[in-house]
Structures are given as C-alpha cells and as structure tokens.
Design an enzyme around this catalytic site. Structure first.
Site, short mmCIF file in Angstrom:
data_model
loop_
_atom_site.label_atom_id
_atom_site.label_comp_id
_atom_site.label_asym_id
_atom_site.label_seq_id
_atom_site.Cartn_x
_atom_site.Cartn_y
_atom_site.Cartn_z
CB CYS A 19 -86.04 -11.95 -8.46
SG CYS A 19 -87.08 -12.18 -9.92
CG HIS A 84 -85.90 -16.53 -9.13
ND1 HIS A 84 -86.39 -15.55 -8.30
CD2 HIS A 84 -84.78 -17.00 -8.53
CE1 HIS A 84 -85.61 -15.45 -7.24
NE2 HIS A 84 -84.62 -16.31 -7.35
CG HIS A 96 -82.25 -15.87 -4.60
ND1 HIS A 96 -83.17 -16.83 -4.94
CD2 HIS A 96 -81.66 -16.31 -3.48
CE1 HIS A 96 -83.12 -17.81 -4.05
NE2 HIS A 96 -82.22 -17.52 -3.15
#
Length: 130
Positions: A19, A84, A96
């Site tokens: 990410c 994240h 993402h």
C-alpha cells in the site's frame, strides 16, 4: 488527477508492491518523490510508519469532511494500529493495494469508512505550518 491506470493490477509483494509503494508511485506520477521506509516485520506489534512520518514527508492531516480526490486515507485493516494506506479518487472510490491481492479501485464503502483513522493531503496548509 493523474493517469494512475498503470498502478492497477499489481501483485502484492510486501516492501515492493504494497500500500505504501502504491502511494509513493501515485505521487511519483504527480512529480512528487516520497522517501521509502523499511517495513516492519510484524504489523501486529508495529506503529504506523505513515502516521509517524506524514508531516516530515510533506503531508498534513485534514478533517474527514474536507477530504478530496488525491488525499491519502490511513486505515486499520486487521492490525492493531492504522497501517493501510489508500488514495481517494473522484466519486468516493479508492485506489489501494491490499495484502495478498492485486492493486485495485474499489468504492469507499462503509467497511473502509469505519476503519479510516486519518486523512492526509500532500502540501496542505504548508504556508500556515511555517
């Protein structure tokens, strides 16, 4: 908004295509070079690198209600701390790279909204920050 199509469909590989790599590559497309950071071995006992480093690398936190396309959403997905990162796209979509998945665009559905810990914008309020 930049043409981010080349960032879709990348296979997850921790520290290479994850990410944060996706965030770095998205901003690189905008002509912004962000530093890379070593990834923690155990995400369950680590603190969020992005939350710790955001201001030092040019990001400023903005309120949820002020979010706009191009902002970075920091979320807690199956970890103790928010680890994240996703990029907010127009029409409440996110770009993402989830663990063990291909990078993708998804709707910013309730599952993700409930897990957002912070919203960051690159260069926001730089003049006010001095």
């Amino acid at each position: 908004m930049v043409n981010y199509q080349s960032l879709i469909g990348r296979q997850w590989n921790y520290g290479v295509n994850d990410c944060f790599s996706l965030v770095r590559d998205f901003f690189k497309l905008k002509g912004i070079s962000l530093p890379d950071f070593g990834r923690p071995e155990d995400l369950e006992i680590s603190e969020s690198i992005f939350l710790q480093q955001a201001e030092a690398i040019g990001f400023r936190q903005v309120k949820w209600g002020q979010r706009k396309a191009g902002d970075v959403l920091i979320m807690r997905l199956h970890t103790r701390t928010p680890m994240h990162a996703a990029i907010l796209l127009p029409d409440e979509q996110i770009l993402h790279q989830r663990q063990d998945s291909l990078s993708a665009i998804e709707p910013l559905r309730r599952y993700y909204v409930e897990r957002v810990a912070a919203v960051f914008r690159y260069g926001a309020d730089r003049s006010a920050a001095g």
